[in-house]
Design a protein around this motif. Structure first.
Motif, PDB file in Angstrom:
ATOM      1  N   GLU A 103       0.710  -1.456  -0.285  1.00 62.11           N
ATOM      2  CA  GLU A 103      -0.325  -0.315   0.100  1.00 62.11           C
ATOM      3  C   GLU A 103       1.083   1.532   0.073  1.00 62.11           C
ATOM      4  N   GLN A 104       1.527   1.817   0.950  1.00 65.31           N
ATOM      5  CA  GLN A 104       3.141   2.136   0.997  1.00 65.31           C
ATOM      6  C   GLN A 104       3.606   2.321  -1.066  1.00 65.31           C
ATOM      7  N   GLU A 105       4.167   1.336  -1.048  1.00 65.85           N
ATOM      8  CA  GLU A 105       4.226   1.495  -2.517  1.00 65.85           C
ATOM      9  C   GLU A 105       3.455   2.231  -3.422  1.00 65.85           C
ATOM     10  N   LEU A 106       2.507   1.617  -3.091  1.00 62.66           N
ATOM     11  CA  LEU A 106       0.593   2.245  -3.954  1.00 62.66           C
ATOM     12  C   LEU A 106       0.752   3.667  -3.860  1.00 62.66           C
ATOM     13  N   ASP A 107       0.601   4.216  -2.758  1.00 62.46           N
ATOM     14  CA  ASP A 107       0.791   5.865  -2.364  1.00 62.46           C
ATOM     15  C   ASP A 107       1.667   6.295  -3.107  1.00 62.46           C
ATOM     16  N   SER A 108       2.857   5.922  -3.551  1.00 65.11           N
ATOM     17  CA  SER A 108       3.869   6.274  -3.770  1.00 65.11           C
ATOM     18  C   SER A 108       3.819   6.617  -4.940  1.00 65.11           C
ATOM     19  N   LEU A 109       2.921   6.118  -5.863  1.00 62.12           N
ATOM     20  CA  LEU A 109       2.741   6.202  -7.500  1.00 62.12           C
ATOM     21  C   LEU A 109       2.196   7.282  -7.597  1.00 62.12           C
ATOM     22  N   LEU A 147       3.345   3.162 -15.454  1.00 63.94           N
ATOM     23  CA  LEU A 147       2.508   3.290 -14.266  1.00 63.94           C
ATOM     24  C   LEU A 147       1.306   2.797 -13.501  1.00 63.94           C
ATOM     25  N   GLU A 148       0.594   3.123 -15.003  1.00 66.95           N
ATOM     26  CA  GLU A 148      -1.197   2.092 -14.688  1.00 66.95           C
ATOM     27  C   GLU A 148      -1.203   1.317 -14.024  1.00 66.95           C
ATOM     28  N   GLY A 149      -0.547   0.525 -15.174  1.00 67.91           N
ATOM     29  CA  GLY A 149       0.070  -1.036 -15.471  1.00 67.91           C
ATOM     30  C   GLY A 149      -0.348  -1.614 -13.652  1.00 67.91           C
ATOM     31  N   VAL A 150       0.763  -1.052 -13.360  1.00 68.95           N
ATOM     32  CA  VAL A 150       1.340  -0.959 -12.087  1.00 68.95           C
ATOM     33  C   VAL A 150       0.679  -0.917 -10.593  1.00 68.95           C
ATOM     34  N   ARG A 151       0.037   0.071 -10.987  1.00 66.80           N
ATOM     35  CA  ARG A 151      -0.432   0.773  -9.833  1.00 66.80           C
ATOM     36  C   ARG A 151      -1.976  -0.541 -10.089  1.00 66.80           C
ATOM     37  N   LYS A 152      -3.064  -0.588 -10.779  1.00 64.68           N
ATOM     38  CA  LYS A 152      -3.680  -1.716 -11.154  1.00 64.68           C
ATOM     39  C   LYS A 152      -3.335  -3.395 -10.638  1.00 64.68           C
ATOM     40  N   LEU A 154      -0.539  -3.577  -8.560  1.00 63.29           N
ATOM     41  CA  LEU A 154      -0.983  -3.588  -7.275  1.00 63.29           C
ATOM     42  C   LEU A 154      -2.078  -2.986  -6.221  1.00 63.29           C
ATOM     43  N   VAL A 155      -2.613  -2.915  -6.757  1.00 57.82           N
ATOM     44  CA  VAL A 155      -4.719  -2.851  -6.150  1.00 57.82           C
ATOM     45  C   VAL A 155      -4.884  -4.032  -5.908  1.00 57.82           C
ATOM     46  N   GLU A 156      -4.834  -5.069  -7.181  1.00 60.67           N
ATOM     47  CA  GLU A 156      -5.095  -6.456  -7.583  1.00 60.67           C
ATOM     48  C   GLU A 156      -4.256  -7.449  -5.762  1.00 60.67           C
ATOM     49  N   ARG A 157      -3.318  -7.823  -5.926  1.00 61.24           N
ATOM     50  CA  ARG A 157      -2.983  -7.830  -4.835  1.00 61.24           C
ATOM     51  C   ARG A 157      -3.269  -7.662  -3.420  1.00 61.24           C
ATOM     52  N   CYS A 158      -3.102  -5.604  -3.453  1.00 68.29           N
ATOM     53  CA  CYS A 158      -3.346  -5.723  -2.133  1.00 68.29           C
ATOM     54  C   CYS A 158      -4.749  -6.161  -1.877  1.00 68.29           C
ATOM     55  N   GLN A 159      -6.048  -6.269  -3.228  1.00 69.47           N
ATOM     56  CA  GLN A 159      -6.997  -6.609  -2.934  1.00 69.47           C
ATOM     57  C   GLN A 159      -7.010  -8.423  -2.469  1.00 69.47           C
ATOM     58  N   ALA A 160      -5.992  -9.346  -3.289  1.00 71.24           N
ATOM     59  CA  ALA A 160      -6.247 -10.461  -2.672  1.00 71.24           C
ATOM     60  C   ALA A 160      -5.073 -10.612  -1.360  1.00 71.24           C
ATOM     61  N   ALA A 161      -4.028  -9.575  -1.038  1.00 73.21           N
ATOM     62  CA  ALA A 161      -4.325 -10.130   0.046  1.00 73.21           C
ATOM     63  C   ALA A 161      -5.154  -9.379   1.405  1.00 73.21           C
ATOM     64  N   MET A 249       6.295  -8.503  -7.044  1.00 74.90           N
ATOM     65  CA  MET A 249       5.219  -7.582  -7.325  1.00 74.90           C
ATOM     66  C   MET A 249       5.817  -5.950  -7.140  1.00 74.90           C
ATOM     67  N   ARG A 250       6.301  -5.453  -6.297  1.00 70.31           N
ATOM     68  CA  ARG A 250       6.912  -4.456  -5.689  1.00 70.31           C
ATOM     69  C   ARG A 250       8.235  -4.269  -6.224  1.00 70.31           C
ATOM     70  N   GLU A 251       8.740  -5.440  -6.185  1.00 68.34           N
ATOM     71  CA  GLU A 251      10.703  -5.122  -6.323  1.00 68.34           C
ATOM     72  C   GLU A 251      10.512  -5.001  -8.083  1.00 68.34           C
ATOM     73  N   ARG A 252       9.589  -6.096  -8.861  1.00 70.54           N
ATOM     74  CA  ARG A 252       9.298  -5.684 -10.413  1.00 70.54           C
ATOM     75  C   ARG A 252       9.031  -4.754 -10.730  1.00 70.54           C
ATOM     76  N   ALA A 253       7.448  -3.875 -10.139  1.00 76.11           N
ATOM     77  CA  ALA A 253       7.293  -2.678 -10.390  1.00 76.11           C
ATOM     78  C   ALA A 253       8.571  -1.804 -10.294  1.00 76.11           C
ATOM     79  N   ARG A 254       8.982  -1.750  -9.146  1.00 78.36           N
ATOM     80  CA  ARG A 254      10.541  -0.691  -8.889  1.00 78.36           C
ATOM     81  C   ARG A 254      11.435  -0.686 -10.568  1.00 78.36           C
ATOM     82  N   ASN A 255      11.839  -1.861 -10.553  1.00 82.45           N
ATOM     83  CA  ASN A 255      12.467  -2.589 -11.741  1.00 82.45           C
ATOM     84  C   ASN A 255      11.607  -1.682 -13.049  1.00 82.45           C
TER      85      ASN A 255
END
Length: 428
Positions: A103-109, A147-152, A154-161, A249-255
């Motif tokens: 969620e922090q990574e999502l907010d940082s986007l 960024l939009e794809g990463v955000r989507k 991350l939202v899906e992963r947060c929902q699954a979590a 997912m977070r590391e891949r998004a950062r990369n």
């Protein structure tokens, strides 16, 4: 003869001696029988007491052993469920930490999205022919899509979590409820194990052989305990994969974002270089254009002076011709001088015409040069504005390279880290 003592007899029949002996024998037999019966009764009673006492003691012992075995079994299940509960608590906390980090990574986007949007708006403010669909626009829009794809994702992963945490909480509630029931049952059975027949708090109970209302068979109880543990194990089976997926997912998004950011920065720097090169070329062209305008302007002035000189020469020729018309008599002859003067007048007129045409062409050329200078000035201003826009975009995007400590990481620092030269560079 009259006696001195009078003897009286009961007026009842007397028993004979033989009957008396018979009576004695009958009493003796009866007494022996009664004693024998009493002896047998005492022996049977003693045997019954011993047997019932032994049976009661052994039954109590076996039931105590059964209670102890039941307590041991419940202890094992309690330890198993306690371990499951600890794992559940650990996994829930770990998953919450991963979800919080995601969620922090999502907010940082929000910052990159705002910067990319602002860069697009800034570059959309370019003017003239500089407002082009260049590689910078393409890479910025690609970065926006990334960024939009990463955000989507991350939202899906947060929902699954979040859903997984809810399921784990539900399983935790069931395990906790079963564990509390087993703990209470252990305490009850331990209390029963401490009771004996000499305790003061024992008494007769109404209908002790009744079956409790919600009683279940032992097999059902065992199946329920196994199901609870199996439910916890099944929910815990993919928790590690989910946490790993969140981390990956977070590391891949950062990369991905870092790679796209480097591409955008490179494209903007390349675009700035190209714009600067074009600006320098335009500045050189502008200098040459102004030099040429000055030369043309001097040439126009020279042409005008030449035209003015030819005007005086034409006046001279015309004056000579006019004055020669006043020659007297036969001297008014069409001689070679008159013919040459007339030819000179025609040549001077043609020269004036040529000079006027050349002056017109020169002025036209000067005006064209002046118009082109205006075009170059506008184009130069547009290129300077476009270059400053890209530079501001790069300065704005420098915020994307700020690390977690709040310091900006430059390319030099990055190269130092990549080449492992930290220890060889003296401190500043």
């Amino acid at each position: 003869m009259q006696g001195s003592v009078t003897a009286y007899e009961k007026p009842v029949p007397h028993t004979g001696l033989a009957d008396w002996y018979a009576k004695q024998w009958a009493n003796q037999q009866t007494n022996d029988t009664r004693r024998s019966d009493a002896f047998n009764l005492r022996h049977e009673a003693r045997q019954l007491r011993n047997e019932t006492s032994i049976k009661t003691n052994w039954d109590t012992y076996h039931n105590n052993v059964r209670l102890a075995d039941r307590i041991t079994e419940l202890d094992r299940w309690r330890d198993t469920l306690t371990a499951c509960l600890n794992r559940l608590n650990h996994e829930i906390q770990s998953l919450r930490d991963e979800k919080y980090s995601t969620e922090q990574e999502l907010d940082s986007l929000g910052i990159p999205l705002g910067i990319v949007s602002e860069c697009l708006q800034m570059r959309d403010g370019r003017q003239g022919f500089e407002l082009t669909y260049d590689d910078g626009d393409t890479e910025l829009k690609t970065e926006l899509c990334v960024l939009e794809g990463v955000r989507k994702l991350l939202v899906e992963r947060c929902q699954a979590a979040w859903e997984k945490i809810n399921r784990l909480e539900e399983v935790k509630f069931k395990v906790t409820l079963d564990l509390n029931d087993k703990c209470d049952t252990i305490e009850i059975d331990k209390d029963q194990l401490t009771l004996d027949k000499h305790c003061a708090n024992i008494s007769y109970k109404t209908d002790p052989l009744k079956i409790a209302k919600n009683a279940i068979p032992y097999e059902t109880w065992l199946q329920n305990s196994k199901y609870t543990k199996l439910l916890a194990d099944n929910e815990l089976a993919d928790t590690d994969k989910l946490r790993e997926a969140l981390f990956v997912m977070r590391e891949r998004a950062r990369n991905d974002m870092r790679a796209q950011r480097d591409r955008v920065d490179f494209t903007l720097r390349k675009r700035i270089y190209e714009t600067q090169k074009s600006r320098n070329e335009l500045e050189w062209q502008l200098v040459k254009m102004r030099e040429e305008m000055e030369k043309v302007q001097r040439e126009i002035k020279s042409l005008e002076e030449s035209l003015e000189d030819k005007t005086d020469a034409l006046k001279l020729c015309q004056t000579r011709l006019e004055n020669r018309t006043f020659r007297p008599g036969a001297e008014l002859a069409i001689d070679e001088a008159e013919l040459c003067l007339k030819e000179e007048v025609r040549q001077l007129r043609q020269t004036q015409k040529d000079l006027r045409d050349k002056i017109y062409c020169a002025k036209t050329t000067y005006n064209a040069l002046e118009d082109q200078q205006v075009v170059i000035d506008i184009d130069l201003q547009n290129k300077c504005q476009s270059m400053m826009t890209d530079i501001r975009c790069l300065d704005l995007r420098a915020r994307l390279k700020t690390d977690s400590s709040g310091t900006r990481s430059t390319e030099t620092d990055r190269n130092i880290v990549l080449t492992k030269m930290e220890k060889e560079i003296p401190p500043t």
